[in-house]
Scaffold this motif. Structure first.
Motif, PDB file in Angstrom:
ATOM      1  N   ALA A 120      -5.188   3.872  -2.537  1.00  0.00           N
ATOM      2  CA  ALA A 120      -3.974   3.879  -3.359  1.00  0.00           C
ATOM      3  C   ALA A 120      -3.689   2.492  -3.908  1.00  0.00           C
ATOM      4  N   ALA A 121      -3.886   1.456  -3.088  1.00  0.00           N
ATOM      5  CA  ALA A 121      -3.635   0.091  -3.545  1.00  0.00           C
ATOM      6  C   ALA A 121      -4.602  -0.308  -4.651  1.00  0.00           C
TER       7      ALA A 121
ATOM      8  N   GLU B 183      -9.314 -11.983  -4.532  1.00  0.00           N
ATOM      9  CA  GLU B 183     -10.348 -10.977  -4.821  1.00  0.00           C
ATOM     10  C   GLU B 183      -9.777  -9.746  -5.513  1.00  0.00           C
ATOM     11  N   GLN B 184      -8.580  -9.344  -5.112  1.00  0.00           N
ATOM     12  CA  GLN B 184      -7.904  -8.194  -5.721  1.00  0.00           C
ATOM     13  C   GLN B 184      -6.410  -8.492  -5.734  1.00  0.00           C
ATOM     14  N   ASN B 185      -5.779  -8.275  -6.882  1.00  0.00           N
ATOM     15  CA  ASN B 185      -4.357  -8.599  -7.012  1.00  0.00           C
ATOM     16  C   ASN B 185      -3.525  -7.551  -6.278  1.00  0.00           C
ATOM     17  N   ILE B 186      -3.382  -7.758  -4.962  1.00  0.00           N
ATOM     18  CA  ILE B 186      -2.646  -6.812  -4.126  1.00  0.00           C
ATOM     19  C   ILE B 186      -1.148  -6.873  -4.403  1.00  0.00           C
ATOM     20  N   SER B 187      -0.622  -8.080  -4.535  1.00  0.00           N
ATOM     21  CA  SER B 187       0.838  -8.235  -4.662  1.00  0.00           C
ATOM     22  C   SER B 187       1.360  -7.851  -6.033  1.00  0.00           C
ATOM     23  N   GLY B 188       0.497  -7.857  -7.048  1.00  0.00           N
ATOM     24  CA  GLY B 188       0.945  -7.547  -8.407  1.00  0.00           C
ATOM     25  C   GLY B 188       1.623  -8.705  -9.100  1.00  0.00           C
ATOM     26  N   ILE B 189       1.544  -9.914  -8.537  1.00  0.00           N
ATOM     27  CA  ILE B 189       2.184 -11.088  -9.130  1.00  0.00           C
ATOM     28  C   ILE B 189       1.238 -11.696 -10.166  1.00  0.00           C
ATOM     29  N   ASP B 190       1.814 -12.128 -11.284  1.00  0.00           N
ATOM     30  CA  ASP B 190       1.030 -12.759 -12.351  1.00  0.00           C
ATOM     31  C   ASP B 190       0.348 -14.025 -11.809  1.00  0.00           C
ATOM     32  N   ARG B 191      -0.946 -14.167 -12.068  1.00  0.00           N
ATOM     33  CA  ARG B 191      -1.731 -15.269 -11.510  1.00  0.00           C
ATOM     34  C   ARG B 191      -1.993 -16.387 -12.523  1.00  0.00           C
TER      35      ARG B 191
ATOM     36  N   GLN C 179       0.824  -1.209   0.000  1.00  0.00           N
ATOM     37  CA  GLN C 179       0.000   0.000   0.000  1.00  0.00           C
ATOM     38  C   GLN C 179       0.861   1.264   0.000  1.00  0.00           C
ATOM     39  N   LEU C 180       1.961   1.238   0.759  1.00  0.00           N
ATOM     40  CA  LEU C 180       2.868   2.395   0.748  1.00  0.00           C
ATOM     41  C   LEU C 180       3.543   2.551  -0.611  1.00  0.00           C
ATOM     42  N   ALA C 181       3.916   1.435  -1.234  1.00  0.00           N
ATOM     43  CA  ALA C 181       4.545   1.497  -2.553  1.00  0.00           C
ATOM     44  C   ALA C 181       3.595   2.091  -3.583  1.00  0.00           C
ATOM     45  N   CYS C 182       2.327   1.681  -3.520  1.00  0.00           N
ATOM     46  CA  CYS C 182       1.340   2.236  -4.450  1.00  0.00           C
ATOM     47  C   CYS C 182       1.072   3.712  -4.159  1.00  0.00           C
ATOM     48  N   SER C 183       1.103   4.079  -2.889  1.00  0.00           N
ATOM     49  CA  SER C 183       0.898   5.478  -2.532  1.00  0.00           C
ATOM     50  C   SER C 183       2.049   6.341  -3.029  1.00  0.00           C
ATOM     51  N   LEU C 184       3.265   5.794  -3.019  1.00  0.00           N
ATOM     52  CA  LEU C 184       4.418   6.562  -3.512  1.00  0.00           C
ATOM     53  C   LEU C 184       4.249   6.931  -4.980  1.00  0.00           C
ATOM     54  N   SER C 185       3.654   6.028  -5.762  1.00  0.00           N
ATOM     55  CA  SER C 185       3.473   6.324  -7.187  1.00  0.00           C
ATOM     56  C   SER C 185       2.392   7.379  -7.430  1.00  0.00           C
TER      57      SER C 185
ATOM     58  N   GLN D  73       4.955  14.930  -7.054  1.00  0.00           N
ATOM     59  CA  GLN D  73       6.391  14.927  -7.307  1.00  0.00           C
ATOM     60  C   GLN D  73       7.096  16.045  -6.556  1.00  0.00           C
ATOM     61  N   ASP D  74       6.406  17.140  -6.344  1.00  0.00           N
ATOM     62  CA  ASP D  74       6.979  18.263  -5.605  1.00  0.00           C
ATOM     63  C   ASP D  74       6.981  17.927  -4.117  1.00  0.00           C
ATOM     64  N   ALA D  75       8.151  17.900  -3.518  1.00  0.00           N
ATOM     65  CA  ALA D  75       8.280  17.516  -2.117  1.00  0.00           C
ATOM     66  C   ALA D  75       7.576  18.495  -1.193  1.00  0.00           C
ATOM     67  N   THR D  76       7.420  19.733  -1.624  1.00  0.00           N
ATOM     68  CA  THR D  76       6.783  20.736  -0.757  1.00  0.00           C
ATOM     69  C   THR D  76       5.256  20.646  -0.807  1.00  0.00           C
ATOM     70  N   ALA D  77       4.737  19.968  -1.835  1.00  0.00           N
ATOM     71  CA  ALA D  77       3.280  19.851  -1.977  1.00  0.00           C
ATOM     72  C   ALA D  77       2.829  18.560  -1.315  1.00  0.00           C
ATOM     73  N   THR D  78       2.418  18.653  -0.088  1.00  0.00           N
ATOM     74  CA  THR D  78       1.988  17.470   0.654  1.00  0.00           C
ATOM     75  C   THR D  78       0.539  17.136   0.340  1.00  0.00           C
ATOM     76  N   LYS D  79       0.206  15.856   0.514  1.00  0.00           N
ATOM     77  CA  LYS D  79      -1.130  15.399   0.219  1.00  0.00           C
ATOM     78  C   LYS D  79      -1.449  14.199   1.108  1.00  0.00           C
ATOM     79  N   ALA D  80      -2.640  14.166   1.658  1.00  0.00           N
ATOM     80  CA  ALA D  80      -3.062  13.037   2.485  1.00  0.00           C
ATOM     81  C   ALA D  80      -3.597  11.939   1.574  1.00  0.00           C
ATOM     82  N   LEU D  81      -3.071  10.724   1.748  1.00  0.00           N
ATOM     83  CA  LEU D  81      -3.458   9.605   0.895  1.00  0.00           C
ATOM     84  C   LEU D  81      -4.017   8.463   1.743  1.00  0.00           C
ATOM     85  N   ARG D  82      -5.164   7.922   1.310  1.00  0.00           N
ATOM     86  CA  ARG D  82      -5.699   6.718   1.963  1.00  0.00           C
ATOM     87  C   ARG D  82      -5.039   5.502   1.351  1.00  0.00           C
ATOM     88  N   LEU D  83      -4.475   4.652   2.201  1.00  0.00           N
ATOM     89  CA  LEU D  83      -3.672   3.535   1.714  1.00  0.00           C
ATOM     90  C   LEU D  83      -4.493   2.529   0.923  1.00  0.00           C
TER      91      LEU D  83
END
Length: 337
Positions: A156-157, A187-195, A133-139, A143-153
């Protein structure tokens, strides 16, 4: 070996108690729910630090899991050596260890290792979920480090695409990848691994990992009964009672640990049902193996397993035995006359 009426008695007791417990839990609580995603909201300025910390914790957990499984395999191998013993001591790294001690020490050690295994596995599954969830939130972060934004994990996933480089860092090419493919990505491909080969991966994981854990469970349960039969210095009837009852102690602890993993996690899976079935079969095999060995080296330890043999004979067999004795007596009397 002769007729051993009570040889598989402890395995029957364990099977009956396990089926009753599983049936009761299912009737009261149903199937465990799937492992949940985190609904936390994170500030985008903290995402990188949180992901790095989660990744470090996850890698450490993988190392701990490998060490735990290796330790369980070593103790199971030791348990088998104790079961097939030809003497009352075991040479271990140049030291002579009384086997009567090991019949008590090995179950305690295996119980500890399994409980640690459950905690480590749950922690890894949770860390993997948070890391993804953190990895998906990072994407999705600005991009601007000064522009903060609240993200629901969790949101994002759900929006995470394929080929996320941060998510790929969480791949372990091992048991946690297989667990996600088998029981979480359904139910949802959380890991991103080919099924594409998910069914095959699930089958292999259950058979390989499940059989190892089942061997540890079977060793824990069987060795206490075997130790009772070999070393319990009481009358045979009382020894037989403890032969049946003693496995219930570790069985209760194993049952509680499995319940907490399935429903406390929660972790919906079929792997634990496989472990129960194979544990009972392997326990019966270890009981038989110990008797096979002891029938030649220590036959006196098998007396309690033959109790009440005559009572178990059918009435027709008893009548035939009486008739045969009467015929022999009559033949002897005729010879004398």
């Amino acid at each position: 070996m002769g007729f051993l009426l009570h040889l598989f008695g402890p395995a029957y007791v364990v099977a009956a108690v396990s089926l009753l417990a599983i049936g009761a839990v299912y009737a009261l609580k149903g199937w465990p729910p799937h492992f949940p995603t985190s609904v936390a909201t994170v500030d985008s300025s903290n995402l990188k630090d949180l992901f790095d910390h989660t990744l470090s914790d996850y890698k450490a957990g993988l190392t701990a899991l490998d060490a735990n499984l290796s330790a369980q395999a070593l103790v199971v191998a030791t348990a088998v050596l104790v079961i097939i013993r030809r003497s009352d001591s075991l040479e271990f790294f140049g030291n002579s260890i009384p086997l009567s001690w090991l019949h008590a020490f090995i179950p305690i050690l295996l119980l500890y290792l399994f409980m640690a295994y459950g905690n480590i596995s749950h922690r890894l599954i949770a860390s993997r979920m948070l890391g993804v969830q953190l990895a998906c939130s990072l994407s999705l972060a600005p991009q601007d480090a000064t522009a903060t934004k609240a993200l629901r994990l969790d949101e994002a996933a759900a929006k995470c695409g394929t080929g996320n480089p941060h998510r790929e860092l969480l791949r372990d090419a091992g048991w946690i990848d297989a667990w996600y493919i088998s029981f979480i990505d359904t139910e949802q491909n959380i890991s991103g691994i080919d099924r594409t080969y998910a069914a095959y991966i699930k089958t292999v994981m259950i058979i390989v990992l499940g059989t190892q854990i089942a061997a540890a469970h079977a060793s824990t349960l069987a060795i206490v009964s075997i130790g009772c039969r070999r070393y319990f210095t009481t009358r045979h009837k009382r020894r037989l009672m403890w032969y049946y009852v003693l496995p219930l102690g570790p069985l209760i602890l194993l049952g509680v640990a499995n319940f907490l993993f399935a429903y406390g996690g929660p972790h919906r899976n079929t792997y634990q049902l496989y472990v129960v079935a194979v544990s009972i079969a392997l326990m019966a095999f270890l009981l038989w193996l110990s008797v096979k060995i002891d029938s030649t080296s220590h036959p006196e330890t098998l007396r309690c397993l033959r109790l009440r043999r005559q009572r178990s004979l059918p009435k027709m067999d008893q009548a035939a035995a009486v008739a045969a004795r009467a015929q022999r007596s009559l033949a002897e009397q005729i010879k004398i006359d």
